[in-house]
Design an enzyme around this catalytic site. Structure first.
Site, PDB file in Angstrom:
ATOM      1  N   LYS A  49       0.841  -1.204   0.000  1.00 17.84           N
ATOM      2  CA  LYS A  49       0.000   0.000   0.000  1.00 17.84           C
ATOM      3  C   LYS A  49       0.875   1.252   0.000  1.00 17.84           C
ATOM      4  CE  LYS A  49      -1.669   2.945   2.790  1.00 17.84           C
ATOM      5  NZ  LYS A  49      -1.627   4.136   1.922  1.00 17.84           N
TER       6      LYS A  49
ATOM      7  N   GLU B 126      10.033  16.280  14.851  1.00 18.43           N
ATOM      8  CA  GLU B 126      10.644  16.212  13.531  1.00 18.43           C
ATOM      9  C   GLU B 126      10.148  17.378  12.661  1.00 18.43           C
ATOM     10  OE1 GLU B 126       9.691  12.423  11.795  1.00 18.43           O
ATOM     11  OE2 GLU B 126      11.638  12.262  10.840  1.00 18.43           O
TER      12      GLU B 126
HETATM   13  P1  ADP Z   1       3.593  10.730   6.843  1.00 17.53           P
HETATM   14  O1  ADP Z   1       3.501  11.703   7.966  1.00 17.53           O
HETATM   15  O2  ADP Z   1       4.932  10.524   6.272  1.00 17.53           O
HETATM   16  O3  ADP Z   1       2.527  10.893   5.802  1.00 17.53           O
HETATM   17  P2  ADP Z   1       2.144   8.444   7.782  1.00 17.53           P
HETATM   18  O4  ADP Z   1       2.596   7.516   8.860  1.00 17.53           O
HETATM   19  O5  ADP Z   1       0.900   9.228   7.994  1.00 17.53           O
HETATM   20  O6  ADP Z   1       3.405   9.355   7.547  1.00 17.53           O
HETATM   21  O7  ADP Z   1       2.021   7.679   6.409  1.00 17.53           O
HETATM   22  C1  ADP Z   1       2.841   6.627   6.014  1.00 17.53           C
HETATM   23  C2  ADP Z   1       2.004   5.547   5.359  1.00 17.53           C
HETATM   24  O8  ADP Z   1       1.086   5.050   6.337  1.00 17.53           O
HETATM   25  C3  ADP Z   1       1.162   6.026   4.191  1.00 17.53           C
HETATM   26  O9  ADP Z   1       1.103   5.004   3.210  1.00 17.53           O
HETATM   27  C4  ADP Z   1      -0.190   6.254   4.832  1.00 17.53           C
HETATM   28  O10 ADP Z   1      -1.256   6.188   3.908  1.00 17.53           O
HETATM   29  C5  ADP Z   1      -0.221   5.095   5.799  1.00 17.53           C
HETATM   30  N1  ADP Z   1      -1.206   5.244   6.883  1.00 17.53           N
HETATM   31  C6  ADP Z   1      -1.650   6.372   7.467  1.00 17.53           C
HETATM   32  N2  ADP Z   1      -2.581   6.098   8.391  1.00 17.53           N
HETATM   33  C7  ADP Z   1      -2.742   4.750   8.398  1.00 17.53           C
HETATM   34  C8  ADP Z   1      -3.573   3.839   9.109  1.00 17.53           C
HETATM   35  N3  ADP Z   1      -4.450   4.252  10.013  1.00 17.53           N
HETATM   36  N4  ADP Z   1      -3.445   2.504   8.837  1.00 17.53           N
HETATM   37  C9  ADP Z   1      -2.565   2.079   7.920  1.00 17.53           C
HETATM   38  N5  ADP Z   1      -1.783   2.880   7.197  1.00 17.53           N
HETATM   39  C10 ADP Z   1      -1.851   4.199   7.421  1.00 17.53           C
END
Ligand code: ADP
Length: 485
Positions: A180, A386
């Site tokens: 994903k 960060e």
């Molecule tokens: P960033 O701040 O770099 O966007 P995230 O941790 O929000 O970091 O995103 C990293 C990845 O995790 C992306 O692919 C995002 O879509 C995914 N992501 C965000 N929220 C969730 C969730 N609740 N469950 C699974 N994947 C998630």
């Protein structure tokens, strides 16, 4: 320009070898951060599509696990060649959706290929053991087996290479995947599906779904057919995935946030330190988890370092990543810009001084001026959080122990850097810093040959190095008895 990238710009999900839309037909827009324009759409998939992708990975695993290491090594070498044959098209796609300069995008694609090649080699070295048996008539053997179908969730800052570090070892070990990518940069993730097809990797071995992060994430975490979750992203989401993965006791690998310190001692080569600082701070416009978050500079060289860092920062060419000679692209979105502004406002309100930059760039949109702030103190927000943007805060220190203590005063522990010409100090400081990776007189240290990863809340597991395949393998102990020896 888009035309060349088009072959890899897949606007569908890859499930069991077929390019498909979301069941509902819903889509997500993908935006070019350099001009705010829509590049295209990708499916907004959810639980049902993810479950089908998992079934496909499970089905494919039944035959893929029986392939020989040599066969998988050849597949990966072919995948490496396909990536390099299409380096420019893939780099263009990456710049269009992510914003980084073409030089950095080409570098990232080459880096992806290098990880794939590394794991093509490691595929053939997943040795087990034959252990001296404590019994005369039994033999003790330890083997390594693929864990099974894995799930990979990746961020937008390195949408290609973060997948190389996960898909590479997965294939090498004999695992199948459901991937994903981040919704901001899905095309570089979907491109892995197209690359895998071109490299002749069997259908179902790599499945790519885009859409609702929480729906897809929940299915990946709770579905018992997935045996491991590998994630790169924020600490907040990583912790949540670990909790959810606990329900089915999956293996987890987590590459989470960083808060990299960069220490410059009085005995350092200042010009070299400034060069390293520019690379360690401004790569990808400051949007990497190993980007320097805090500079600590000893009193004797502080003023010289700040002056030279400000000059070099000011010289960076800002613009759309597609333009020749550009070194700093836009930030990923408006939210990222607002966050940098908040850090600057907080620092100046607490006595920090903007030496250069400090504002949105004249180009508008999400472009931001490379910024240096002096007079940083531990009270300011960037001490703990960060930045993820082109802002370099500089703290002044007197004593080595003080700098090491400040550097360690964070829950993170990913990368750190320091500059010194004193060998004793190099070992003292290296051993004193609680980090997973240390650059001594170097600002860019990541390479496929070395284990990338953090300690403390920066994560679990390592990507790259001979360690990078470990988390994709289970250990099996076999006792063979009744041998009548
Ligand atoms: P960033 O701040 O770099 O966007 P995230 O941790 O929000 O970091 O995103 C990293 C990845 O995790 C992306 O692919 C995002 O879509 C995914 N992501 C965000 N929220 C969730 C969730 N609740 N469950 C699974 N994947 C998630």
């Amino acid at each position: 320009m888009l035309q060349k990238a088009n072959a890899f710009m897949k606007q569908a999900n890859l499930i069991d070898g077929a390019w498909v839309d979301a069941d509902s037909g819903a889509t997500i827009d993908v935006i070019n951060p350099a001009n705010g324009q829509k590049l295209g759409t990708v499916p907004k998939s959810g639980k049902a599509e993810t479950a089908r992708a998992i079934d496909a990975a499970h089905k494919a695993f039944q035959t893929f696990r029986k392939t020989t290491a040599n066969e998988r090594s050849k597949m990966l070498r072919k995948l490496h060649d396909v990536i390099m044959d299409n380096q420019l098209a893939l780099a263009e796609l990456l710049t269009l959706e992510q914003g980084k300069s073409m030089a950095e995008s080409k570098g990232e694609i080459a880096f992806s290929a290098a990880y794939v090649l590394w794991f093509a080699e490691e595929a053939r070295r997943t040795y087990g053991d034959v252990v001296p048996s404590p019994w005369a008539d039994r033999r003790v053997i330890v083997t390594r087996e693929p864990v099974g179908p894995i799930a990979a969730i990746t961020p937008w800052n390195f949408p290609s290479s973060m997948l190389a570090r996960k898909i590479g070892p997965a294939i090498a070990a004999g695992c199948t995947s459901v991937v994903k990518p981040a919704s901001q940069t899905p095309y570089s993730g979907l491109a892995w599906g197209a690359l895998a097809e071109e490299a002749g990797i069997p259908k179902g071995v790599i499945n790519v779904v885009t859409g609702s992060a929480s729906e897809i994430g929940d299915e990946l975490c709770y579905n018992p057919l997935i045996k491991k979750i590998t994630f790169t992203g924020s600490t907040e989401v990583g912790k949540m995935l670990m909790e959810k993965a606990a329900k089915t006791v999956k293996k987890v690998s987590m590459e989470l946030g960083g808060n990299a310190p960069f220490l410059v001692f009085d005995d350092a080569d200042i010009d070299r330190a400034v060069e390293g600082a520019i690379a360690a701070k401004y790569r990808n416009s400051g949007q990497t988890c190993v980007c320097t978050n805090r500079f600590f500079v000893q009193a004797g060289v502080h003023d010289e370092f700040v002056e030279k860092l400000a000059k070099a920062s000011n010289n960076l060419k800002v613009g759309p990543g597609t333009e020749d000679g550009v070194q700093q692209g836009p930030l990923i979105d408006e939210k990222a810009v607002e966050k940098v502004e908040e850090f600057i406002a907080d620092a100046t309100a607490n006595g920090g001084k903007v030496v250069t930059g400090g504002h949105r760039h004249a180009l508008g949109g999400s472009f931001f001026e490379p910024t240096v702030i002096s007079g940083a103190t531990p009270k300011m927000k960037f001490m703990k959080e960060e930045i993820f943007g082109p802002l370099a805060p500089v703290f002044r220190f007197e004593k080595e122990e003080e700098a090491v203590a400040l550097a360690n005063d964070t829950e993170f522990g990913l990368a750190c850097y320091f500059y010194t010409s004193d060998l004793g100090r190099a070992f003292r400081v290296m051993e004193g810093l609680k980090y997973g990776m240390v650059g001594v007189n170097e600002g860019i240290i990541t390479t496929p040959e070395a284990p990338f990863g953090g300690v403390k809340e920066s994560g679990l597991g390592r990507e790259g190095g001979h360690q990078g395949i470990e988390d994709y393998l289970d250990t099996k102990y076999v006792c063979i008895g009744g041998l009548g020896l």
